[in-house]
Design a protein around this motif. Structure first.
Motif, PDB file in Angstrom:
ATOM      1  N   VAL A  88      43.452  42.362  37.622  1.00  0.00           N
ATOM      2  CA  VAL A  88      43.674  42.892  38.966  1.00  0.00           C
ATOM      3  C   VAL A  88      44.156  41.761  39.864  1.00  0.00           C
ATOM      4  O   VAL A  88      43.938  40.581  39.580  1.00  0.00           O
ATOM      5  N   THR A  89      44.834  42.123  40.956  1.00  0.00           N
ATOM      6  CA  THR A  89      45.315  41.119  41.906  1.00  0.00           C
ATOM      7  C   THR A  89      45.032  41.567  43.333  1.00  0.00           C
ATOM      8  O   THR A  89      44.873  42.767  43.607  1.00  0.00           O
ATOM      9  N   HIS A  90      44.987  40.596  44.213  1.00  0.00           N
ATOM     10  CA  HIS A  90      44.868  40.857  45.652  1.00  0.00           C
ATOM     11  C   HIS A  90      45.674  39.795  46.390  1.00  0.00           C
ATOM     12  O   HIS A  90      45.722  38.641  45.974  1.00  0.00           O
ATOM     13  N   LYS A 145      48.526  35.038  46.421  1.00  0.00           N
ATOM     14  CA  LYS A 145      48.210  36.128  45.489  1.00  0.00           C
ATOM     15  C   LYS A 145      47.173  35.605  44.503  1.00  0.00           C
ATOM     16  O   LYS A 145      47.376  34.573  43.854  1.00  0.00           O
ATOM     17  N   VAL A 146      46.045  36.316  44.408  1.00  0.00           N
ATOM     18  CA  VAL A 146      44.959  35.907  43.522  1.00  0.00           C
ATOM     19  C   VAL A 146      44.786  36.965  42.441  1.00  0.00           C
ATOM     20  O   VAL A 146      44.568  38.143  42.742  1.00  0.00           O
ATOM     21  N   GLY A 147      44.894  36.532  41.202  1.00  0.00           N
ATOM     22  CA  GLY A 147      44.687  37.424  40.069  1.00  0.00           C
ATOM     23  C   GLY A 147      43.360  37.143  39.399  1.00  0.00           C
ATOM     24  O   GLY A 147      42.900  35.995  39.355  1.00  0.00           O
ATOM     25  N   TYR A 148      42.731  38.193  38.900  1.00  0.00           N
ATOM     26  CA  TYR A 148      41.469  38.053  38.179  1.00  0.00           C
ATOM     27  C   TYR A 148      41.575  38.799  36.863  1.00  0.00           C
ATOM     28  O   TYR A 148      41.898  39.995  36.840  1.00  0.00           O
ATOM     29  N   ASN A 149      41.299  38.120  35.753  1.00  0.00           N
ATOM     30  CA  ASN A 149      41.320  38.726  34.429  1.00  0.00           C
ATOM     31  C   ASN A 149      39.911  39.179  34.096  1.00  0.00           C
ATOM     32  O   ASN A 149      39.038  38.360  33.798  1.00  0.00           O
ATOM     33  N   ALA A 150      39.694  40.456  34.146  1.00  0.00           N
ATOM     34  CA  ALA A 150      38.365  41.041  33.965  1.00  0.00           C
ATOM     35  C   ALA A 150      37.999  41.099  32.487  1.00  0.00           C
ATOM     36  O   ALA A 150      37.920  42.158  31.896  1.00  0.00           O
ATOM     37  N   ALA A 151      37.760  39.949  31.888  1.00  0.00           N
ATOM     38  CA  ALA A 151      37.450  39.906  30.459  1.00  0.00           C
ATOM     39  C   ALA A 151      35.968  40.135  30.166  1.00  0.00           C
ATOM     40  O   ALA A 151      35.625  40.779  29.184  1.00  0.00           O
ATOM     41  N   ALA A 152      35.099  39.617  31.021  1.00  0.00           N
ATOM     42  CA  ALA A 152      33.666  39.729  30.773  1.00  0.00           C
ATOM     43  C   ALA A 152      33.057  40.846  31.612  1.00  0.00           C
ATOM     44  O   ALA A 152      33.395  41.027  32.775  1.00  0.00           O
TER      45      ALA A 152
END
Length: 157
Positions: free
Chosen positions: A61-63, A105-112
């Motif tokens: 996801v990104t914001h 722009k901040v991306g987060y990889n929701a792996a956990a």
């Protein structure tokens, strides 16, 4: 003779004690400490924290954070650093004029799976710092797709 030695020692002792005293009328060299004045704030964030809410595992996801230069001089973002490798910031390397805006722009990889709260630190104008956060909850996605509804086959006949 003994009286003279005792009198001499007492005189020296009083003399040294008198010299050790601080006298207001004298010009003593005393160092003064001053607290450096902080630089005025030159950056304003549209929001300092963004909550993604519930997001599915494995779906990045990104914001986009809006940054405004509220200073009198141009704003130069030197670096943007995330607290972990699962968070990736992207920003423009060009200076922002006074009163201008830019985005990060901040991306987060929701792996956990689970709750997350990550810090993103903005380094700007050669030594100033501003911190923002992203947070949310990652829910575990099923390992396999949903089973086929066999009841639909009755309607197809």
């Amino acid at each position: 003779m003994k009286k003279h030695v005792i009198t001499l020692c007492a005189g020296l002792l009083l003399g040294f004690a008198g010299m050790a005293q601080n006298h207001d009328g004298h010009n003593h060299n005393t160092a003064t400490t001053t607290t450096p004045t902080p630089k005025p704030e030159s950056i304003k964030l549209s929001e300092s924290t963004f909550d993604f809410g519930k997001i599915p595992q494995g779906k990045p996801v990104t914001h986009i954070f809006t940054v405004e230069n509220i200073g009198k001089d141009s704003l130069k973002i030197d670096n943007v650093q995330a607290s972990c490798g699962c968070t990736t910031p992207e920003w423009s390397r060009t200076a922002v004029a006074a009163g201008g805006k830019t985005t990060i722009k901040v991306g987060y990889n929701a792996a956990a799976e689970g709750v997350f709260d990550k810090t993103i630190t903005i380094y700007y104008n050669s030594g100033q710092v501003k911190v923002m956060n992203i947070k949310g909850t990652v829910w575990k996605t099923p390992d396999q797709s949903a089973p086929t509804n066999q009841a639909l086959n009755i309607f197809k006949q």
